[in-house]
Design a protein around this motif. Structure first.
Motif, short mmCIF file in Angstrom:
data_model
loop_
_atom_site.label_atom_id
_atom_site.label_comp_id
_atom_site.label_asym_id
_atom_site.label_seq_id
_atom_site.Cartn_x
_atom_site.Cartn_y
_atom_site.Cartn_z
N LEU A 71 36.46 29.25 35.06
CA LEU A 71 38.07 30.40 34.36
C LEU A 71 37.98 30.01 32.89
CD1 LEU A 71 39.21 32.53 35.50
CD2 LEU A 71 40.73 31.12 35.79
N ARG A 72 37.62 28.56 32.42
CA ARG A 72 38.19 29.04 31.17
C ARG A 72 36.82 29.38 29.63
NH1 ARG A 72 43.02 28.57 32.95
NH2 ARG A 72 43.54 26.76 34.18
N ASN A 73 37.54 30.04 28.83
CA ASN A 73 36.61 30.26 28.02
C ASN A 73 35.52 31.76 27.83
OD1 ASN A 73 38.65 28.48 26.32
ND2 ASN A 73 37.00 26.75 26.83
N THR A 74 35.66 32.32 29.00
CA THR A 74 34.49 33.49 29.64
C THR A 74 34.58 33.82 27.94
OG1 THR A 74 36.13 34.84 30.77
CG2 THR A 74 35.50 32.82 32.33
N TRP A 96 42.78 34.57 37.96
CA TRP A 96 41.84 36.00 37.50
C TRP A 96 41.10 36.07 36.57
CZ3 TRP A 96 40.44 38.28 42.06
CH2 TRP A 96 41.74 38.46 43.02
N TRP A 97 39.35 36.06 36.29
CA TRP A 97 38.94 35.57 34.88
C TRP A 97 38.84 37.26 34.19
CZ3 TRP A 97 33.46 38.42 36.11
CH2 TRP A 97 32.84 39.05 35.48
N ASP A 98 39.94 38.37 35.02
CA ASP A 98 40.80 39.42 34.25
C ASP A 98 41.49 39.68 35.69
OD1 ASP A 98 41.36 41.76 32.94
OD2 ASP A 98 40.45 42.59 34.68
N THR A 99 42.60 39.37 35.45
CA THR A 99 43.90 39.57 35.98
C THR A 99 44.15 41.66 35.73
OG1 THR A 99 44.98 37.12 34.82
CG2 THR A 99 46.13 39.09 35.99
N ASN A 100 43.76 41.98 35.31
CA ASN A 100 44.56 43.38 35.38
C ASN A 100 43.68 44.24 36.00
OD1 ASN A 100 46.17 43.97 32.84
ND2 ASN A 100 44.66 44.15 31.82
N CYS A 101 42.33 43.76 35.95
CA CYS A 101 41.65 44.18 37.41
C CYS A 101 41.51 43.57 38.53
CB CYS A 101 40.27 44.77 37.20
SG CYS A 101 40.50 46.50 35.66
N HIS A 102 41.72 41.83 38.56
CA HIS A 102 41.52 41.36 40.20
C HIS A 102 40.46 40.98 39.82
CE1 HIS A 102 45.96 41.60 41.94
NE2 HIS A 102 45.89 40.98 40.96
N ARG A 103 39.33 40.64 38.63
CA ARG A 103 38.28 40.36 38.74
C ARG A 103 37.54 38.72 39.34
NH1 ARG A 103 36.99 42.93 34.01
NH2 ARG A 103 37.11 44.93 34.51
N SER A 104 37.14 38.50 39.70
CA SER A 104 36.97 37.56 40.33
C SER A 104 35.14 36.99 40.51
CB SER A 104 37.33 37.12 41.79
OG SER A 104 36.25 35.83 41.93
N LEU A 105 34.81 36.15 39.65
CA LEU A 105 33.55 35.30 40.02
C LEU A 105 33.14 35.27 40.65
CD1 LEU A 105 33.39 33.38 36.45
CD2 LEU A 105 32.13 34.94 37.02
N ARG A 106 34.10 35.07 41.73
CA ARG A 106 33.74 34.95 43.23
C ARG A 106 33.59 36.52 44.33
NH1 ARG A 106 36.25 29.08 45.45
NH2 ARG A 106 37.92 28.98 43.99
N TYR A 159 34.15 42.42 26.52
CA TYR A 159 33.50 41.56 26.47
C TYR A 159 32.82 40.98 25.32
CZ TYR A 159 32.90 41.68 31.40
OH TYR A 159 32.55 41.51 32.33
N ILE A 160 32.81 39.52 24.64
CA ILE A 160 31.99 39.20 23.11
C ILE A 160 31.08 39.66 23.31
CG2 ILE A 160 32.21 37.30 22.05
CD1 ILE A 160 34.48 36.41 23.23
N THR A 161 30.72 40.24 23.16
CA THR A 161 29.44 41.04 23.19
C THR A 161 28.03 39.54 22.52
OG1 THR A 161 28.67 43.01 21.39
CG2 THR A 161 29.34 43.54 23.25
N ARG A 162 28.74 38.68 21.11
CA ARG A 162 27.83 38.03 20.00
C ARG A 162 27.53 36.75 21.51
NH1 ARG A 162 32.68 37.43 17.63
NH2 ARG A 162 33.23 35.32 18.18
N GLN A 163 28.43 37.04 23.03
CA GLN A 163 27.85 35.45 23.46
C GLN A 163 27.28 36.37 24.10
OE1 GLN A 163 31.39 33.60 24.25
NE2 GLN A 163 30.41 32.90 26.04
N VAL A 164 27.44 37.23 25.09
CA VAL A 164 26.96 37.42 26.26
C VAL A 164 26.01 38.26 25.90
CG1 VAL A 164 26.96 39.44 28.13
CG2 VAL A 164 29.20 38.21 27.83
N LEU A 165 25.41 38.34 24.97
CA LEU A 165 24.29 39.54 24.13
C LEU A 165 22.71 38.90 23.60
CD1 LEU A 165 25.15 42.64 24.60
CD2 LEU A 165 24.29 41.47 27.09
N ALA A 166 23.85 37.19 23.17
CA ALA A 166 23.36 36.62 22.34
C ALA A 166 21.45 36.81 22.50
CB ALA A 166 23.60 34.64 22.25
#
Length: 637
Positions: A67-70, A212-222, A79-86
């Motif tokens: 969960l940390r540092n996504t 949550w990975w994203d609290t607003n949307c209750h978005r989870s890696l599970r 999203y930090i696109t420079r990381q996801v789409l590196a």
């Protein structure tokens, strides 16, 4: 030793003894996560390579560290696109050669030297230079003494995977880090998280809130889309899975995908001010806009107003809280696009539940009228009306009008995907999970006895399992109107209503999903037929838990030993000794949906300001567990 230059590259080729004994892998194949987090998940799943999704889904809080540092930036909801789409990444390699010293060299397709490493031959080495995705390289290793060498061709294949949808796609009910409770000396009553003066205060019982990975949307890696993407990244060492989910609990096609979602579950509504009915909260972007900005990164983007059919204007009326007969015609959305959107390899989507009244249907199944006796009957109508006004249940037939509109809603979705050049072959639509899998309806005479026994047990267990809901309703209403045993009409499933809801709502919804998906040539996944195991329904484990006694998994137990004089409805099932004993992601659990009690124990959070309970755990009720999400993830190729 003088290091081989580019001029000697051909000579090195000629003395090669093998061309397949060098093994390599991308170090971080899931750049949404940090290098450390992905390495941890790989190690976690090594013991069960055929059960990657399940292992991650059922990992205990102490074992779940990604969960940390996504690459998700919650403050700006992007999203930090420079990381996801590196466009580059790093690899590590190993050789079968032995000896104290080996020379490694990585060369580009034109023969130019990219990297050189000297290390013990048996050591795993990290190539210090980054490699460009989709570019061919050759990796050589030469033993210093014998000059024996090995090599392998390298090409890192990126795969862009996107998720869109509602709570079933976001992972509602399954926070990345579930709540952790203290083992208090005093066992709390069933209403400890609801009433103003509980026997155990929430801030002393809750050691750590759910995260949550994203609290607003209750978005989870599970969630099933994230688990499917993670599984691909873990099992294929030569790929980079660039994953981004825009799914949000509570989302609809209009309110969420096409318009910025109103009042997502993790955003607490602002307190109304005098003269205002509501003070709403909105996400910064619709899922369409967020997706388009992601795919159009670095390009000029256009914003285009889009009008929608009159048949869908009712959704806009609800969104803007206006009366249909007096509303001005503001029924457009804003589309963002660009000339060359980044190609999407896989898009996973799940919409339709909220568009057709899912939460109201669940309340209709659980709610039954209170029947008072004696003089108390004079209160009956008033109490029942108060409960109905609070719950707002929806009967299945009332939802059919909206189910008929699903084809038109999916057409709006298809239009936007086409504009973003996402091919139909890339789209996977997940059908909703039925609460009664493997039970053909209508029920045959031969099936009725067994089903009656199951549903009778399920009714008792859900009455116990939904005690927090009963307490919440009692707290919100005039408590003096409600007898102690009648705080909320029990909230246990009505067997007849559950069957009716499956026949008249769930099955028609799934059929409408499938028909709309197939019309647009999207791949449709139907859990009830595609999953080999069918014992994961809303009532799964009811009879088995009774029979197992003390061996019933803690994840399947539906209450704890309350200190108050509260006789359980299900007297045959063993309680938890203490709520801290509950296992949110118990791998031995059978039931695939959450009741009120485990929704609360899994997803409960405290406000940082005053350490009081946030009620967003309520959204988790009747949602699939992480174990069921893992099953769905395995359906995606």
């Amino acid at each position: 030793m003088k290091w081989t230059t580019a001029l000697g590259y051909a000579g090195l080729l000629s003395i090669s003894q093998a061309h397949a004994d060098v093994t390599w892998e991308v170090q971080n194949r899931f750049p949404l996560l940090s290098d450390e987090a992905f390495t941890h998940l790989v190690a976690l799943t090594q013991a069960n390579p055929d059960q990657v999704a399940r292992t991650i889904a059922t990992a205990d809080r102490s074992d779940f560290k990604p969960l940390r540092n996504t690459a998700w930036f919650p403050e700006v909801q992007t999203y930090i696109t420079r990381q996801v789409l590196a466009e580059t990444t790093q690899i590590k390699a190993r050789s079968s050669l032995s000896g104290p010293s080996c020379q490694w060299e990585l060369r580009a397709q034109d023969g130019n030297l990219v990297a050189h490493v000297q290390a013990a031959c048996a050591a795993e080495i990290n190539i210090p230079q980054s490699l460009r995705l989709s570019q061919p390289y050759t990796l050589w290793v030469t033993q210093d003494e014998s000059k024996a060498s090995e090599s392998t061709d390298i090409q890192i294949n990126p795969k862009l995977i996107i998720a869109l949808g509602d709570s079933f796609a976001s992972g509602e009910g399954n926070p990345d880090l579930p709540a952790k409770l203290n083992r208090t000396s005093k066992v709390p009553n069933h209403d400890w998280a609801i009433v103003k003066e509980p026997n155990v205060m929430p801030n002393s019982l809750i050691k750590r809130s759910a995260e949550w990975w994203d609290t607003n949307c209750h978005r989870s890696l599970r969630s099933w889309p994230a688990l499917a993407a993670l599984r691909q990244a873990i099992i294929d060492p030569h790929t980079v899975v660039q994953f981004a989910s825009f799914a949000c609990s509570g989302a609809e096609v209009i309110d969420g995908f096409l318009l910025p979602q109103k009042n997502p579950p993790g955003m607490e509504p602002m307190k109304p001010i005098e003269g205002e009915r509501n003070r709403n909260q909105w996400l910064r972007s619709s899922q369409q806009n967020a997706l388009a900005r992601f795919l159009c990164q670095g390009q000029e983007q256009q914003s285009i107003p889009v009008a929608h059919p009159k048949a869908l204007h009712g959704y806009f009326d609800t969104y803007y809280e206006r009366r249909a007969d007096t509303a001005a015609a503001e029924n457009t959305t804003t589309r963002i696009t660009c000339l060359k959107p980044r190609p999407v390899d896989t898009l996973m989507v799940q919409f339709g539940g909220n568009d057709t009244g899912f939460s109201g249907i669940v309340k209709w199944i659980l709610y039954s009228e209170i029947n008072y006796r004696g003089i108390a009957r004079i209160l009956e109508g008033r109490v029942n009306k108060s409960i109905r006004d609070e719950l707002r249940p929806i009967a299945p037939k009332a939802a059919l009008t909206h189910i008929r509109l699903l084809d038109l809603l999916y057409r709006q979705l298809a239009n936007e995907l086409e504009i973003l050049k996402i091919p139909p072959s890339a789209v996977h639509v997940m059908g909703y999970t039925t609460p009664l899998p493997g039970i053909p309806l209508p029920v045959s005479d031969s099936q009725k006895p067994a089903l009656t026994t199951l549903l009778k047990a399920c009714n008792a267990r859900t009455r116990d399992g939904n005690l927090p809901l009963q307490a919440l309703i009692a707290e919100k209403l005039d408590n003096h109107l409600i007898a102690p045993r009648h705080d909320g009409a029990y909230m246990g499933i009505s067997p007849s209503r559950l069957i009716t809801a499956v026949q008249d709502y769930v099955n028609p919804l799934i059929k409408a999903q499938q028909a709309a998906a197939e019309k647009h040539r999207w791949k449709f996944h139907l859990p009830e037929t595609d999953l080999s195991e069918q014992d994961w329904g809303f009532c799964a484990g009811s009879l088995e838990c009774r029979q197992a006694g003390d061996q019933c998994p803690f994840g399947d137990r539906i209450r704890w030993a309350y200190p108050e004089d509260e006789e359980p409805w299900d007297k045959q099932s063993r309680p938890l000794p203490h709520p801290a004993d509950f296992k949110p992601y118990d791998p031995d659990r059978r039931r695939g949906f959450r009741y009120g009690i485990d929704a609360m124990l899994t997803s409960i959070r405290l406000r940082q300001t005053d350490r009081t309970v946030i009620e967003d755990w309520l959204y988790s009720i009747a949602h699939p567990t992480a174990s069921l999400h893992a099953k769905l993830a395995d359906l995606i190729e």
